[in-house]
Design a protein around this motif. Structure first.
Motif, PDB file in Angstrom:
ATOM      1  N   GLN A  85      64.600 -34.737  67.472  1.00  0.00           N
ATOM      2  CA  GLN A  85      63.344 -34.748  66.739  1.00  0.00           C
ATOM      3  C   GLN A  85      63.505 -35.449  65.394  1.00  0.00           C
ATOM      4  O   GLN A  85      62.625 -36.214  64.967  1.00  0.00           O
ATOM      5  N   GLU A  86      64.629 -35.193  64.712  1.00  0.00           N
ATOM      6  CA  GLU A  86      64.881 -35.857  63.430  1.00  0.00           C
ATOM      7  C   GLU A  86      65.044 -37.367  63.627  1.00  0.00           C
ATOM      8  O   GLU A  86      64.579 -38.165  62.801  1.00  0.00           O
ATOM      9  N   PHE A  87      65.694 -37.747  64.711  1.00  0.00           N
ATOM     10  CA  PHE A  87      65.850 -39.158  65.043  1.00  0.00           C
ATOM     11  C   PHE A  87      64.476 -39.789  65.287  1.00  0.00           C
ATOM     12  O   PHE A  87      64.167 -40.870  64.766  1.00  0.00           O
ATOM     13  N   ALA A  88      63.626 -39.090  66.056  1.00  0.00           N
ATOM     14  CA  ALA A  88      62.281 -39.592  66.343  1.00  0.00           C
ATOM     15  C   ALA A  88      61.463 -39.734  65.068  1.00  0.00           C
ATOM     16  O   ALA A  88      60.728 -40.715  64.884  1.00  0.00           O
ATOM     17  N   ASP A  89      61.588 -38.775  64.161  1.00  0.00           N
ATOM     18  CA  ASP A  89      60.837 -38.838  62.903  1.00  0.00           C
ATOM     19  C   ASP A  89      61.291 -40.015  62.041  1.00  0.00           C
ATOM     20  O   ASP A  89      60.475 -40.652  61.365  1.00  0.00           O
ATOM     21  N   VAL A  91      62.604 -42.877  63.208  1.00  0.00           N
ATOM     22  CA  VAL A  91      62.192 -44.120  63.869  1.00  0.00           C
ATOM     23  C   VAL A  91      60.684 -44.331  63.781  1.00  0.00           C
ATOM     24  O   VAL A  91      60.217 -45.433  63.482  1.00  0.00           O
ATOM     25  N   ARG A  92      59.915 -43.273  64.019  1.00  0.00           N
ATOM     26  CA  ARG A  92      58.467 -43.437  64.148  1.00  0.00           C
ATOM     27  C   ARG A  92      57.682 -43.120  62.875  1.00  0.00           C
ATOM     28  O   ARG A  92      56.567 -43.604  62.706  1.00  0.00           O
ATOM     29  N   LYS A  93      58.272 -42.302  61.990  1.00  0.00           N
ATOM     30  CA  LYS A  93      57.540 -41.903  60.785  1.00  0.00           C
ATOM     31  C   LYS A  93      58.226 -42.343  59.493  1.00  0.00           C
ATOM     32  O   LYS A  93      57.656 -42.193  58.408  1.00  0.00           O
ATOM     33  N   GLY A  94      59.452 -42.839  59.603  1.00  0.00           N
ATOM     34  CA  GLY A  94      60.150 -43.272  58.405  1.00  0.00           C
ATOM     35  C   GLY A  94      60.604 -42.124  57.526  1.00  0.00           C
ATOM     36  O   GLY A  94      60.670 -42.260  56.300  1.00  0.00           O
ATOM     37  N   VAL A  95      60.945 -40.982  58.139  1.00  0.00           N
ATOM     38  CA  VAL A  95      61.405 -39.810  57.389  1.00  0.00           C
ATOM     39  C   VAL A  95      62.835 -39.485  57.791  1.00  0.00           C
ATOM     40  O   VAL A  95      63.121 -39.259  58.971  1.00  0.00           O
ATOM     41  N   ARG A  96      63.747 -39.447  56.814  1.00  0.00           N
ATOM     42  CA  ARG A  96      65.151 -39.157  57.083  1.00  0.00           C
ATOM     43  C   ARG A  96      65.366 -37.668  57.366  1.00  0.00           C
ATOM     44  O   ARG A  96      64.470 -36.847  57.158  1.00  0.00           O
ATOM     45  N   ARG A  97      66.571 -37.339  57.796  1.00  0.00           N
ATOM     46  CA  ARG A  97      66.922 -35.947  58.088  1.00  0.00           C
ATOM     47  C   ARG A  97      66.788 -35.066  56.850  1.00  0.00           C
ATOM     48  O   ARG A  97      66.420 -33.890  56.950  1.00  0.00           O
ATOM     49  N   ASP A  98      67.061 -35.628  55.661  1.00  0.00           N
ATOM     50  CA  ASP A  98      66.972 -34.837  54.434  1.00  0.00           C
ATOM     51  C   ASP A  98      65.545 -34.768  53.890  1.00  0.00           C
ATOM     52  O   ASP A  98      65.306 -34.220  52.811  1.00  0.00           O
ATOM     53  N   GLY A  99      64.583 -35.326  54.637  1.00  0.00           N
ATOM     54  CA  GLY A  99      63.190 -35.273  54.239  1.00  0.00           C
ATOM     55  C   GLY A  99      62.734 -36.418  53.363  1.00  0.00           C
ATOM     56  O   GLY A  99      61.537 -36.562  53.095  1.00  0.00           O
ATOM     57  N   LYS A 100      63.661 -37.259  52.908  1.00  0.00           N
ATOM     58  CA  LYS A 100      63.287 -38.400  52.085  1.00  0.00           C
ATOM     59  C   LYS A 100      62.731 -39.527  52.958  1.00  0.00           C
ATOM     60  O   LYS A 100      63.058 -39.630  54.131  1.00  0.00           O
ATOM     61  N   HIS A 101      61.927 -40.366  52.326  1.00  0.00           N
ATOM     62  CA  HIS A 101      61.224 -41.407  53.077  1.00  0.00           C
ATOM     63  C   HIS A 101      62.007 -42.714  53.076  1.00  0.00           C
ATOM     64  O   HIS A 101      62.605 -43.107  52.074  1.00  0.00           O
ATOM     65  N   LEU A 102      61.958 -43.398  54.219  1.00  0.00           N
ATOM     66  CA  LEU A 102      62.515 -44.736  54.332  1.00  0.00           C
ATOM     67  C   LEU A 102      61.504 -45.741  53.791  1.00  0.00           C
ATOM     68  O   LEU A 102      60.294 -45.493  53.794  1.00  0.00           O
ATOM     69  N   TYR A 103      62.015 -46.878  53.334  1.00  0.00           N
ATOM     70  CA  TYR A 103      61.132 -47.970  52.954  1.00  0.00           C
ATOM     71  C   TYR A 103      60.713 -48.730  54.216  1.00  0.00           C
ATOM     72  O   TYR A 103      61.473 -48.778  55.200  1.00  0.00           O
ATOM     73  N   PRO A 104      59.527 -49.342  54.197  1.00  0.00           N
ATOM     74  CA  PRO A 104      59.052 -50.011  55.422  1.00  0.00           C
ATOM     75  C   PRO A 104      59.755 -51.326  55.739  1.00  0.00           C
ATOM     76  O   PRO A 104      59.261 -52.080  56.588  1.00  0.00           O
ATOM     77  N   ALA A 105      60.901 -51.612  55.084  1.00  0.00           N
ATOM     78  CA  ALA A 105      61.781 -52.648  55.617  1.00  0.00           C
ATOM     79  C   ALA A 105      62.242 -52.211  57.004  1.00  0.00           C
ATOM     80  O   ALA A 105      62.528 -53.041  57.878  1.00  0.00           O
ATOM     81  N   MET A 106      62.331 -50.889  57.202  1.00  0.00           N
ATOM     82  CA  MET A 106      62.476 -50.302  58.529  1.00  0.00           C
ATOM     83  C   MET A 106      61.078 -50.281  59.147  1.00  0.00           C
ATOM     84  O   MET A 106      60.170 -49.638  58.610  1.00  0.00           O
ATOM     85  N   PRO A 107      60.850 -51.002  60.234  1.00  0.00           N
ATOM     86  CA  PRO A 107      59.474 -51.203  60.716  1.00  0.00           C
ATOM     87  C   PRO A 107      58.893 -50.009  61.467  1.00  0.00           C
ATOM     88  O   PRO A 107      58.341 -50.141  62.556  1.00  0.00           O
ATOM     89  N   TYR A 108      58.995 -48.832  60.852  1.00  0.00           N
ATOM     90  CA  TYR A 108      58.471 -47.640  61.520  1.00  0.00           C
ATOM     91  C   TYR A 108      56.958 -47.681  61.747  1.00  0.00           C
ATOM     92  O   TYR A 108      56.481 -47.061  62.705  1.00  0.00           O
ATOM     93  N   PRO A 109      56.161 -48.408  60.912  1.00  0.00           N
ATOM     94  CA  PRO A 109      54.740 -48.477  61.260  1.00  0.00           C
ATOM     95  C   PRO A 109      54.504 -49.102  62.640  1.00  0.00           C
ATOM     96  O   PRO A 109      53.546 -48.749  63.332  1.00  0.00           O
ATOM     97  N   TRP A 150      59.356 -40.602  47.076  1.00  0.00           N
ATOM     98  CA  TRP A 150      58.222 -39.743  47.399  1.00  0.00           C
ATOM     99  C   TRP A 150      56.907 -40.524  47.361  1.00  0.00           C
ATOM    100  O   TRP A 150      55.918 -40.132  47.992  1.00  0.00           O
ATOM    101  N   GLY A 151      56.913 -41.635  46.627  1.00  0.00           N
ATOM    102  CA  GLY A 151      55.711 -42.449  46.573  1.00  0.00           C
ATOM    103  C   GLY A 151      55.319 -43.039  47.916  1.00  0.00           C
ATOM    104  O   GLY A 151      54.153 -43.426  48.115  1.00  0.00           O
ATOM    105  N   MET A 152      56.275 -43.073  48.852  1.00  0.00           N
ATOM    106  CA  MET A 152      55.972 -43.599  50.172  1.00  0.00           C
ATOM    107  C   MET A 152      54.977 -42.724  50.926  1.00  0.00           C
ATOM    108  O   MET A 152      54.346 -43.175  51.882  1.00  0.00           O
ATOM    109  N   VAL A 153      54.826 -41.462  50.491  1.00  0.00           N
ATOM    110  CA  VAL A 153      53.824 -40.591  51.105  1.00  0.00           C
ATOM    111  C   VAL A 153      52.445 -41.231  50.994  1.00  0.00           C
ATOM    112  O   VAL A 153      51.667 -41.250  51.953  1.00  0.00           O
TER     113      VAL A 153
END
Length: 420
Positions: A85-89, A91-109, A150-153
């Motif tokens: 589930q953390e892996f899916a989040d 890949v698909r939502k741009g949220v790391r295991r620690d709850g921090k957000h990935l930047y959209p250089a990772m094409p999760y959108p 957190w601004g990625m929210v």
């Protein structure tokens, strides 16, 4: 005796169960590996000459340099502790295991539409089919305010659609649409970006989707309808990096090398069929209707060799041997300049980049030979490159706007800055 038989039967069933489970894992690993290729994970998460998927690639963005992460199953440096589930989040939502957000250089959108079954296969592959690498990748450290993840929210709320993939018919069209919209994330390069650096469209519900854009100073062509290219032309280009009209350059070289050449013929044909099915948007045609007559006029001028312009002389001394006097090159070997897509782009930066840097096709199973065009940055001045590019964009029936020294200087300076 009965107890012994029951024990042997139980052991046999256990062994059969383990064998079946191992076979299931092997199949999922193979499927996941294919999907990772389709998603082009290698391109961003593997440094040239480095360990596979160990991250550390510097991705230049308007916000600064973003470094790709280690996605091997190492429990400390990589993603080894991620649940499915953390892996899916991630890949698909741009949220790391620690709850921090990935930047959209990772094409999760774009990855949001990946199916649960494909996510499962990817998870099994990365956890069981990839070698763990204990080295931590360079951490991304952007300047304020971009370092506030957190601004990625708010960015996600404004720009990332929380929608599932919507299938279409027929099946081959649906397969192509799915690969293009999700795993292939073609829109991340071929769809224009908005004020927030977001893709202006994430699927074909909008005519803006795949209508072209710009990446790292290079013009990126529209993929809608792809007039002038057949399904075979597109399939050949994706599988080998070349066809009868063109050869890859820039970012697309890596896409073919790491991703497309490894995909099956039916999938590549499905992608091509889907792209051809999209209504083409308005396009400026910089190739004259009397191109045959204009081609002959250019050929006659170059062949006679009298009173040639600076651009024509540069072409004869540097380009004619491969691209020929008629500018049509050699099918499947040297791309055509007479009516060539890169040549006729309104933005000349791709052509300028190639003249300065050169380019090289990847070696693929269907086209193992590597074709190299040398760069001319060391031997041609900005004015000479501008003269050469202007001739190429105006000869044979080409009718694209001229190139200036300023255009060339900007591209050269950008290349030099990136190499530092």
């Amino acid at each position: 005796m009965k107890t012994t038989l029951r024990y042997l039967a139980a052991m046999t069933l256990l062994a059969l169960g383990q064998s079946a489970a191992h076979a299931d894992d092997a199949a999922l690993i193979k499927q996941g590996e294919y999907l990772a290729r389709a998603g082009d994970c290698t391109a961003c998460h593997t440094l040239k000459g480095g360990e596979e998927f160990a991250g550390g690639l510097a991705i230049h963005s308007p916000m600064g340099i973003i470094y790709s992460t280690n996605i091997t199953p190492d429990p400390e440096a990589g993603i080894g502790q991620y649940s499915e589930q953390e892996f899916a989040d991630a890949v698909r939502k741009g949220v790391r295991r620690d709850g921090k957000h990935l930047y959209p250089a990772m094409p999760y959108p774009d990855y949001r539409g990946i199916t649960d079954s494909d996510i499962h296969a990817l998870y099994v592959y990365f956890m069981k089919g990839v070698k763990p690498v204990a080295a931590k990748a360079t951490a991304t450290d952007l300047m304020f305010p971009f370092n506030q993840r957190w601004g990625m929210v708010f960015w996600n709320f404004a720009f990332a659609e929380d929608k599932d993939y919507h299938p279409v018919t027929p099946a081959d069209l649906d397969r192509g649409k799915y690969l293009v919209e999700t795993l292939g994330h073609c829109g991340s390069c071929h769809t224009p970006r908005g004020i927030g650096m977001q893709e202006k469209a994430l699927n074909d519900s909008s005519d803006t989707y795949l209508s072209g854009g710009e990446l790292n100073g290079w013009p990126v062509p529209a993929l809608r309808g792809m007039p002038g290219w057949s399904v075979k032309d597109i399939t050949d280009y994706l599988a080998t990096g070349r066809n009868d009209f063109a050869a890859v350059g820039g970012e697309m070289t890596g896409v073919v090398e790491h991703s497309m050449q490894h995909m099956s013929d039916p999938d590549l044909q499905a992608i091509a069929g889907y792209l051809k099915s999209l209504p083409a948007g308005p396009q400026v045609n910089y190739h004259r209707q009397d191109a045959d007559k204009a081609t002959q006029q250019t050929v006659d001028t170059l062949t006679q060799g009298q009173n040639l312009s600076a651009g024509q002389l540069l072409y004869m001394n540097n380009c004619e041997a491969c691209h020929w006097t008629d500018g049509k090159g050699a099918k499947g070997i040297f791309p055509r300049l007479n009516g060539g897509d890169v040549v006729l782009e309104e933005n000349p930066n791709a052509l300028i980049n190639i003249i300065l840097q050169g380019t090289e096709t990847p070696s693929t199973p269907k086209a193992p030979s590597v074709l190299t065009m040398p760069g001319f940055s060391h031997r041609l001045s900005n004015k000479q490159v501008a003269d050469l590019a202007t001739f190429v964009r105006s000869g044979w029936g080409n009718n694209a706007p001229p190139v200036t020294e300023k255009d060339v200087r900007k591209v050269r300076e950008a290349q030099e800055a990136e190499q530092k």
